[in-house]
Write an enzyme that holds these catalytic residues in place. Structure first.
Site, PDB file in Angstrom:
ATOM      1  N   HIS A 297       3.695  -2.444   3.010  1.00  0.00           N
ATOM      2  CA  HIS A 297       3.716  -1.084   2.458  1.00  0.00           C
ATOM      3  C   HIS A 297       4.968  -0.847   1.630  1.00  0.00           C
ATOM      4  CE1 HIS A 297       0.828  -0.767   5.757  1.00  0.00           C
ATOM      5  NE2 HIS A 297       0.298   0.249   5.098  1.00  0.00           N
TER       6      HIS A 297
ATOM      7  N   ASP B 194       0.811  -1.215   0.000  1.00  0.00           N
ATOM      8  CA  ASP B 194       0.000   0.000   0.000  1.00  0.00           C
ATOM      9  C   ASP B 194       0.846   1.268   0.000  1.00  0.00           C
ATOM     10  OD1 ASP B 194      -1.988  -1.849   0.287  1.00  0.00           O
ATOM     11  OD2 ASP B 194      -2.939  -0.886   2.010  1.00  0.00           O
TER      12      ASP B 194
ATOM     13  N   HIS C 178      -5.053   9.467   0.655  1.00  0.00           N
ATOM     14  CA  HIS C 178      -5.050   8.686   1.889  1.00  0.00           C
ATOM     15  C   HIS C 178      -5.804   9.330   3.058  1.00  0.00           C
ATOM     16  CE1 HIS C 178      -3.413   5.650   4.711  1.00  0.00           C
ATOM     17  NE2 HIS C 178      -3.123   4.976   3.622  1.00  0.00           N
TER      18      HIS C 178
END
Ligand code: ZN
Length: 339
Positions: free
Chosen positions: A267, A122, A177
């Site tokens: 991530h 992510d 985000h």
């Protein structure tokens, strides 16, 4: 009569005596021809199989047979048509999740009867981390899913193109985000729509997966996500790599809760990801050794529905042969039917 003539005249009679098959009637001749033909075909098929196996083995590093099987299994699925929204949604958070789950549009995990694992990254693309992660995936010949942020897709389009070109799947992780449930409906829609359009423009591929920042959802968010025909994917294995707990902590945390259909959250953006990058090879090698297969979310979603009475595959089975036949079936349908 000279010798040559005698030979010519004698030969037919000799042939009749010497070749008992000639005594067979028309049916016998046919049978023999069929048998010869079948044997020839079988030999050709065996030769093709052996040759393709040899070519396949030659194109992989000799380090592990498991890497070979992963490559064989992970053929990129063809692009899907735009999914239509699921109607109606109950308009309560749990009701919406249940309805979408029933339609394979909401996932915490994949098929629990298949030894498949999805690595998800992510908050990228990120020029420092993403290329290193792509190199690791390439080294092990596996694919993953990247949930990218629209504003970073616009900044680093080449990285997104590289993610796709190397066989990975890219999903929508909003534009910047935010915590979506705290936003007004118009703002939620803009976050999702702008990212959707930017991904489509950069990659030429319509994104079909969405992941909410922080995993935070509301009925309003799911309504908008559903409007765009997106499938929502959260996770059931959190590496907590964002908190930088140390490489060994990331490895242990991930490996302690892996099962069939696990979706692992990692991530490639949002900060320093050196620990994630250092942990990744150990995680991959461990799971490959346990005969798990790494799949993209596209593959995982395609395998989500299990036919009733389908036998449960055993992760310890010798997958190499099984997957070779899957590969072979795609190229040589006739072989598959014969085997
Ligand atoms: Zn995120």
């Amino acid at each position: 009569m000279d010798t040559k003539e005698q030979t010519t005249l004698l030969l037919p009679a000799d042939n009749i005596d010497m070749q008992p098959t000639r005594r067979l009637g028309g049916t016998g001749k046919k049978k023999l021809a069929y048998i010869t033909f079948a044997v020839l075909i079988a030999l050709v098929l065996i030769a093709i199989s052996v040759l393709s196996l040899a070519v396949q083995r030659a194109s992989f590093p000799a380090t592990s047979h498991v890497y070979q099987s992963t490559r064989v299994y992970h053929r990129t699925p063809p692009p899907s048509p735009t999914p239509a929204p699921i109607q109606p949604l109950p308009n309560t958070l749990q009701g919406d999740i249940d309805t979408l789950t029933a339609h394979n549009r909401f996932f915490y995990n994949g098929n629990i009867n298949l030894p498949e694992i999805a690595l998800t990254f992510d908050d990228g693309p990120n020029p420092d981390n993403t290329p290193q992660i792509l190199n690791i995936l390439k080294k092990y010949r596996i694919h993953a899913t990247f949930f990218d942020l629209g504003r970073l897709v616009e900044l680093y389009p080449d990285l997104v193109k590289q993610e796709i070109a190397e066989g990975n799947v890219v999903g929508n992780h909003t534009w910047s985000h935010p915590d979506l449930p705290s936003l007004a409906p118009d703002a939620i829609q803009a976050q999702i729509k702008d990212t959707y359009n930017t991904l489509l423009k950069v990659t030429g591929i319509r994104p079909i997966f969405f992941r909410p920042p922080y995993g935070d959802l509301s009925a309003q968010t799911l309504k908008i996500v559903n409007y765009f025909g997106l499938s929502t994917v959260v996770w059931n294995n959190d590496s907590r790599d964002w908190s930088m707990p140390g490489t060994s902590q990331i490895v242990t945390g991930v490996l302690n809760s892996v099962n069939n259909g696990t979706i692992i959250l990692l991530h490639d953006g949002g900060g320093n990801r050196l620990q994630t990058i250092a942990a990744l090879p150990t995680i991959i090698e461990n799971l490959l050794a346990r005969h798990f297969r790494f799949v993209t979310l596209a593959e995982m979603a395609a395998h989500a529905q299990v036919q009733p009475n389908q036998p449960t595959p055993t992760p310890t089975a010798p997958l190499y042969h099984q997957q070779f036949f899957v590969w072979q079936r795609e190229f040589y349908p006739g072989c598959w039917r014969l085997s």
